[in-house]
Write a protein that holds these residues in place. Structure first.
Motif, PDB file in Angstrom:
ATOM      1  N   UNK A 193      10.737 -20.132  21.873  1.00 22.61           N
ATOM      2  CA  UNK A 193       9.136 -19.550  21.147  1.00 22.61           C
ATOM      3  C   UNK A 193       8.037 -19.777  22.123  1.00 22.61           C
ATOM      4  N   UNK A 194       7.558 -18.829  22.727  1.00 19.49           N
ATOM      5  CA  UNK A 194       6.702 -18.611  23.306  1.00 19.49           C
ATOM      6  C   UNK A 194       7.269 -19.124  24.806  1.00 19.49           C
ATOM      7  N   UNK A 195       8.038 -18.679  25.029  1.00 17.24           N
ATOM      8  CA  UNK A 195       8.575 -19.466  26.305  1.00 17.24           C
ATOM      9  C   UNK A 195       9.641 -18.098  26.314  1.00 17.24           C
ATOM     10  N   UNK A 196       9.974 -17.052  25.817  1.00 15.69           N
ATOM     11  CA  UNK A 196      10.459 -15.659  26.215  1.00 15.69           C
ATOM     12  C   UNK A 196      10.909 -15.634  28.252  1.00 15.69           C
ATOM     13  N   UNK A 197      12.204 -15.666  28.088  1.00 12.69           N
ATOM     14  CA  UNK A 197      13.076 -15.071  29.649  1.00 12.69           C
ATOM     15  C   UNK A 197      13.367 -13.663  29.695  1.00 12.69           C
ATOM     16  N   UNK A 198      12.047 -13.281  29.388  1.00 13.68           N
ATOM     17  CA  UNK A 198      11.818 -11.447  29.454  1.00 13.68           C
ATOM     18  C   UNK A 198      12.764 -10.854  29.685  1.00 13.68           C
ATOM     19  N   UNK A 199      12.941 -10.830  31.166  1.00 16.10           N
ATOM     20  CA  UNK A 199      14.199 -10.089  31.914  1.00 16.10           C
ATOM     21  C   UNK A 199      15.430 -10.252  32.274  1.00 16.10           C
ATOM     22  N   UNK A 200      15.872 -11.637  32.059  1.00 16.39           N
ATOM     23  CA  UNK A 200      17.147 -12.001  31.006  1.00 16.39           C
ATOM     24  C   UNK A 200      17.596 -11.365  30.457  1.00 16.39           C
ATOM     25  N   UNK A 201      16.468 -11.405  28.168  1.00 14.08           N
ATOM     26  CA  UNK A 201      16.931 -11.190  27.652  1.00 14.08           C
ATOM     27  C   UNK A 201      16.929  -9.345  28.129  1.00 14.08           C
ATOM     28  N   UNK A 202      16.056  -8.587  28.244  1.00 17.63           N
ATOM     29  CA  UNK A 202      16.317  -7.384  28.342  1.00 17.63           C
ATOM     30  C   UNK A 202      17.311  -6.999  29.442  1.00 17.63           C
ATOM     31  N   UNK A 203      18.146  -7.466  30.031  1.00 13.86           N
ATOM     32  CA  UNK A 203      18.991  -6.524  30.647  1.00 13.86           C
ATOM     33  C   UNK A 203      20.559  -7.472  29.852  1.00 13.86           C
ATOM     34  N   UNK A 204      20.165  -7.988  28.783  1.00 15.39           N
ATOM     35  CA  UNK A 204      21.044  -8.685  28.784  1.00 15.39           C
ATOM     36  C   UNK A 204      22.094  -7.746  27.452  1.00 15.39           C
ATOM     37  N   UNK A 205      20.160  -7.499  26.954  1.00 13.80           N
ATOM     38  CA  UNK A 205      20.594  -6.325  25.671  1.00 13.80           C
ATOM     39  C   UNK A 205      21.245  -5.076  26.497  1.00 13.80           C
ATOM     40  N   UNK A 206      20.623  -4.654  27.234  1.00 22.46           N
ATOM     41  CA  UNK A 206      21.816  -3.126  27.901  1.00 22.46           C
ATOM     42  C   UNK A 206      22.614  -3.138  28.633  1.00 22.46           C
ATOM     43  N   UNK A 207      22.992  -4.882  28.669  1.00 19.75           N
ATOM     44  CA  UNK A 207      24.319  -4.856  29.292  1.00 19.75           C
ATOM     45  C   UNK A 207      25.641  -4.493  28.353  1.00 19.75           C
ATOM     46  N   UNK A 208      24.818  -4.740  26.634  1.00 19.35           N
ATOM     47  CA  UNK A 208      25.413  -4.789  26.213  1.00 19.35           C
ATOM     48  C   UNK A 208      25.453  -3.000  25.420  1.00 19.35           C
TER      49      UNK A 208
ATOM     50  N   UNK B  78      10.693  -1.511  32.372  1.00 19.36           N
ATOM     51  CA  UNK B  78      10.735  -1.168  33.238  1.00 19.36           C
ATOM     52  C   UNK B  78      12.078  -1.206  33.507  1.00 19.36           C
ATOM     53  N   UNK B  79      13.072  -1.803  33.120  1.00 20.77           N
ATOM     54  CA  UNK B  79      14.403  -1.510  32.780  1.00 20.77           C
ATOM     55  C   UNK B  79      15.259  -1.000  31.942  1.00 20.77           C
ATOM     56  N   UNK B  80      14.269   0.470  31.437  1.00 20.54           N
ATOM     57  CA  UNK B  80      14.913   1.252  30.670  1.00 20.54           C
ATOM     58  C   UNK B  80      15.359   1.302  29.033  1.00 20.54           C
ATOM     59  N   UNK B  81      15.491  -0.121  28.925  1.00 18.93           N
ATOM     60  CA  UNK B  81      15.616  -0.293  27.879  1.00 18.93           C
ATOM     61  C   UNK B  81      15.717   0.646  26.153  1.00 18.93           C
ATOM     62  N   UNK B  82      14.340   0.822  26.139  1.00 18.45           N
ATOM     63  CA  UNK B  82      14.326   1.594  25.480  1.00 18.45           C
ATOM     64  C   UNK B  82      14.641   3.167  24.821  1.00 18.45           C
TER      65      UNK B  82
END
Length: 403
Positions: A207-222, A245-249
């Motif tokens: 909470x309040x400390x998300x590593x957003x880049x890693x999270x977004x990339x992990x979701x994209x990889x799935x 930035x990563x086109x996740x959405x």
């Protein structure tokens, strides 16, 4: 949106102004309301929340208070810490001699105050924390909750999620009570609504400390077909930025709790993604007379527009005032418990009721889609969902509650 009825028009007209010929400002001994919250940790929600409380207090007092006694707020900050919240509650009762306790934003803080109410046998209105445990597993006879719970808001979103007919889902949430509960409830309810659905990735961020880049990339990889998001506040803004930035959405629908609230859309601004299915508060487009009366009064007092927190704060004080009227002005715990069971309260969202079986109010939420409107985030295609329609069976509630 709900259609205007003659009854709602009359209720709004009554709430819009205090008849000068009858109302006299309250002048008796104050009824002191102790309020504890994470003002420093969550200012985007709680600064408007405090204004909503102040507006409701001013309206009650201008109308004569409760039997001639004015309401008075005594506010403490819990620093987002359960221990600090309990210490503040002790101090409010012993030093400030409060009559009624309310507040909390973060779910783990709300649970601490719920346990405090049980141990001290004091009435407590949990205004904002969303965890279902407050009214179910950890529920007790002294605690009532105002805002629609995690279960309720997820249940409002699940029909929209199932209608997408997406099989592979990824989930991202803050790794504490609220986020964990929301993720578990979504998986349970969506699997029941759409047999065969798969959950291919799950990211639990501090909470309040998300590593957003890693999270977004992990979701994209799935490579999910759709995403369920529970992040909010600064974590949400970081996740949206990295996802964009990563086109996740792109070509991938997102269902997201709370993200339609102006507290968060205002921060996203031009980064607001189009088409997310969200719960939120489109204050600028709600046409009901109850809300119009609230909006006009809020803007007149603060020269600002309300946020979701504003409505929650307002409704908390309106609920306490309604309960006190029902007790004849007594803040006795047992009398307040009896008053709140089945209590009906008129709010900017229309009437709500505190259910006797679990002490949860039927306050609802708006469900719609996000839109980037010229660099500003708004909600469109929204509908108010009555919280009374999104509850588990009474038999389940009876099994979950221990007392």
């Amino acid at each position: 949106m709900r259609q205007t009825t003659r009854r709602s028009l009359l209720l709004a007209a009554a709430a819009a102004a205090v008849p000068a010929a009858r109302a006299q400002p309250a002048a008796g001994r104050p009824i002191r309301i102790g309020e504890i919250n994470s003002y420093k940790a969550q200012p985007a929600f709680l600064e408007p929340y405090r204004k909503g409380m102040e507006l409701a207090v001013a309206q009650v007092n201008a109308a004569g208070g409760i039997g001639g006694r004015p309401l008075e707020l005594v506010v403490r900050d819990d620093n987002g810490n359960p221990g600090d919240a309990v210490r503040a509650a002790e101090e409010l009762y012993t030093r400030e001699k409060i009559d009624v306790l309310t507040g909390a934003f973060l779910s783990h803080v709300g649970l601490a105050l719920t346990d405090f109410a049980r141990q001290k046998q004091r009435f407590y209105l949990a205004s904002e924390p969303l965890t279902d445990k407050i009214v179910w597993e950890n529920g007790n006879r002294y605690t009532f909750r105002l805002r629609p719970s995690t279960w309720m808001q997820v249940a409002m979103l699940v029909p929209e999620a199932a209608a997408l007919k997406k099989k592979r889902w990824a989930i991202v949430y803050p790794n504490y009570e609220y986020g964990q509960s929301a993720a578990a409830t979504f998986k349970k309810l969506l699997a029941a609504a759409q047999p065969g659905v798969e959950f291919v990735a799950e990211q639990a961020a501090p909470l309040g400390k998300v590593d957003a880049g890693s999270v977004a990339q992990a979701l994209a990889d799935a490579k999910p077909d759709a995403i369920f998001n529970v992040l909010f506040a600064a974590d949400l803004a970081k996740f949206v930025r990295e996802g964009n930035t990563r086109g996740l959405f792109e070509q991938r629908p997102v269902v997201s709790l709370l993200s339609g609230e102006p507290e968060y859309l205002d921060t996203l601004k031009a980064e607001t993604p189009d088409g997310w299915i969200v719960t939120g508060y489109p204050w600028y487009a709600i046409r009901t007379p109850e809300h119009r009366a609230f909006l006009d009064a809020y803007q007149a007092r603060f020269k600002d527009y309300p946020r979701a927190g504003s409505v929650v704060g307002y409704n908390a004080i309106a609920s306490i005032a309604a309960g006190l009227r029902r007790t004849g002005g007594s803040a006795d715990t047992e009398k307040l418990i009896a008053a709140f069971r089945g209590l009906r309260v008129d709010t900017p969202f229309g009437p709500i009721v505190y259910r006797a079986q679990d002490h949860q109010s039927t306050m609802g939420a708006y469900v719609g889609r996000t839109k980037n409107d010229g660099g500003k985030g708004v909600m469109v295609d929204f509908k108010y969902q009555d919280g009374a329609k999104f509850q588990p069976a009474d038999a389940d509630i009876k099994a979950w509650r221990k007392e």
